[in-house]
Design a protein around this motif. Structure first.
Motif, PDB file in Angstrom:
ATOM      1  N   ASP A 114       0.824  -1.213   0.000  1.00 35.07           N
ATOM      2  CA  ASP A 114       0.000   0.000   0.000  1.00 35.07           C
ATOM      3  C   ASP A 114       0.858   1.263   0.000  1.00 35.07           C
ATOM      4  OD1 ASP A 114      -2.311  -1.495   0.021  1.00 35.07           O
ATOM      5  OD2 ASP A 114      -2.527  -1.459   2.203  1.00 35.07           O
ATOM      6  N   THR A 117       1.371   2.906  -3.464  1.00 33.07           N
ATOM      7  CA  THR A 117       0.294   3.580  -4.188  1.00 33.07           C
ATOM      8  C   THR A 117       0.452   5.090  -4.082  1.00 33.07           C
ATOM      9  OG1 THR A 117      -1.213   3.714  -2.296  1.00 33.07           O
ATOM     10  CG2 THR A 117      -1.222   1.657  -3.572  1.00 33.07           C
ATOM     11  N   HIS A 118      -0.223   5.803  -4.979  1.00 30.72           N
ATOM     12  CA  HIS A 118      -0.126   7.264  -4.959  1.00 30.72           C
ATOM     13  C   HIS A 118      -0.932   7.871  -3.811  1.00 30.72           C
ATOM     14  CE1 HIS A 118      -3.867   6.665  -7.275  1.00 30.72           C
ATOM     15  NE2 HIS A 118      -4.223   7.832  -6.772  1.00 30.72           N
ATOM     16  N   PHE A 119      -1.708   7.048  -3.104  1.00 30.30           N
ATOM     17  CA  PHE A 119      -2.481   7.543  -1.963  1.00 30.30           C
ATOM     18  C   PHE A 119      -1.602   7.743  -0.731  1.00 30.30           C
ATOM     19  CE2 PHE A 119      -5.547   5.041  -4.474  1.00 30.30           C
ATOM     20  CZ  PHE A 119      -6.512   6.023  -4.707  1.00 30.30           C
ATOM     21  N   TYR A 120      -0.479   7.046  -0.697  1.00 34.15           N
ATOM     22  CA  TYR A 120       0.368   7.060   0.497  1.00 34.15           C
ATOM     23  C   TYR A 120       1.380   8.195   0.446  1.00 34.15           C
ATOM     24  CZ  TYR A 120       3.742   5.587   4.036  1.00 34.15           C
ATOM     25  OH  TYR A 120       4.584   5.539   5.119  1.00 34.15           O
ATOM     26  N   ASN A 121       1.455   8.945   1.565  1.00 30.05           N
ATOM     27  CA  ASN A 121       2.452  10.005   1.705  1.00 30.05           C
ATOM     28  C   ASN A 121       3.151   9.780   3.045  1.00 30.05           C
ATOM     29  OD1 ASN A 121       3.411  12.710   2.815  1.00 30.05           O
ATOM     30  ND2 ASN A 121       2.899  13.301   0.711  1.00 30.05           N
ATOM     31  N   HIS A 125       1.934  10.371   6.921  1.00 30.29           N
ATOM     32  CA  HIS A 125       1.797   9.191   7.770  1.00 30.29           C
ATOM     33  C   HIS A 125       2.523   9.398   9.096  1.00 30.29           C
ATOM     34  CE1 HIS A 125       1.597   5.039   9.039  1.00 30.29           C
ATOM     35  NE2 HIS A 125       2.912   4.945   9.066  1.00 30.29           N
TER      36      HIS A 125
END
Length: 266
Positions: A114, A117-121, A125
């Motif tokens: 996960d 993915t481009h959703f993760y920063n 976080h």
């Protein structure tokens, strides 16, 4: 009749939510979830009939989540009742902390795939982890440095401490003699039934052909028990959170709703 009772419960429910919108507590959150469930089911039940029985899928998924909320509320309530008789016991606080800790772990634990993915920063976080550690410091082992790749390691309670449905069932069975007139076994049955709608497979396909009267009875049965869970939640809001909202009208309407369903369904 159900819809008439729903209207008053929802009007009162959203009033109470608005009065306590600045509160952050598990029982305030559970209360909101019950009201949101009723509001969603109320919309989906609008002109529900044989021609629109496909709505049983979203209705069942919403009800499943709220039935689990019922079981969670009842589970917590059994420990709260014990605390009344034994104020020195720490068990109630422990189970509440385990429940909260489990949700924190779900927020801060991110699978390696996960993270691609481009959703993760990662910066965001880390900031989330720091915020939760600050707000819930009593749930973190402060002697353990945060590993932002696996921050769950710093939590006091581990995955085996999670409050699962099997944990709840074991607890309720162990105190069943104290749960007179509370049919939690029926709630588990409906929860398992609606889980079959939630997960695609042979069972979910088979349920498409179940008699519509049985479908309606299951929906009404779930509403009957979820209403009871809402009542339990209100008791906990008043006793554990010292909520000052007036619950008289919503409690009266919950009783009328349950009486209406019981007389027509059971």
């Amino acid at each position: 009749q159900t819809k008439l009772h729903f209207k008053i419960i929802l009007d009162e429910g959203f009033r109470i939510i608005d009065e306590n919108k600045n509160e952050f507590h598990i029982y305030h959150s559970l209360f909101k979830r019950y009201i949101y469930c009723f509001e969603s089911v109320n919309v989906l039940l609008s002109d529900f009939n044989i021609e629109k029985r496909y709505r049983e899928l979203p209705i069942s998924i919403v009800l499943r989540a709220s039935l689990l909320d019922y079981l969670t509320t009842l589970f917590l309530g059994t420990y709260q009742a014990e605390k009344k008789f034994n104020p020195d016991s720490n068990e109630y606080k422990i189970v509440v902390d385990k429940l909260v800790s489990e949700q924190i772990r779900r927020i801060i634990s991110v699978a390696e795939n996960d993270k691609k993915t481009h959703f993760y920063n990662h910066t965001d976080h880390c900031q989330t982890v720091d915020l939760l550690k600050e707000k819930f410091s009593h749930l973190f082992d402060l002697s353990v440095s945060i590993d932002y790749n696996k921050p769950g390691k710093s939590l006091i309670y581990k995955q085996f401490d999670d409050i699962k449905s099997t944990t709840i069932r074991k607890r309720l069975d162990s105190v069943s003699n104290q749960l007179e007139n509370i049919s939690y076994e029926d709630v588990f049955y409906l929860y398992d039934l609606f889980s079959k709608y939630d997960h695609f497979g042979t069972a979910s396909m088979f349920l498409e052909y179940v008699d519509i009267d049985s479908v309606s009875n299951n929906i009404l049965g779930a509403i009957f028990y979820i209403s009871e869970g809402l009542g339990f939640c209100i008791d906990l809001m008043k006793e554990e959170v010292n909520c000052k909202s007036n619950f008289d009208k919503i409690n009266h309407e919950i009783a009328l709703l349950r009486g209406t369903i019981y007389s027509k369904t059971f």
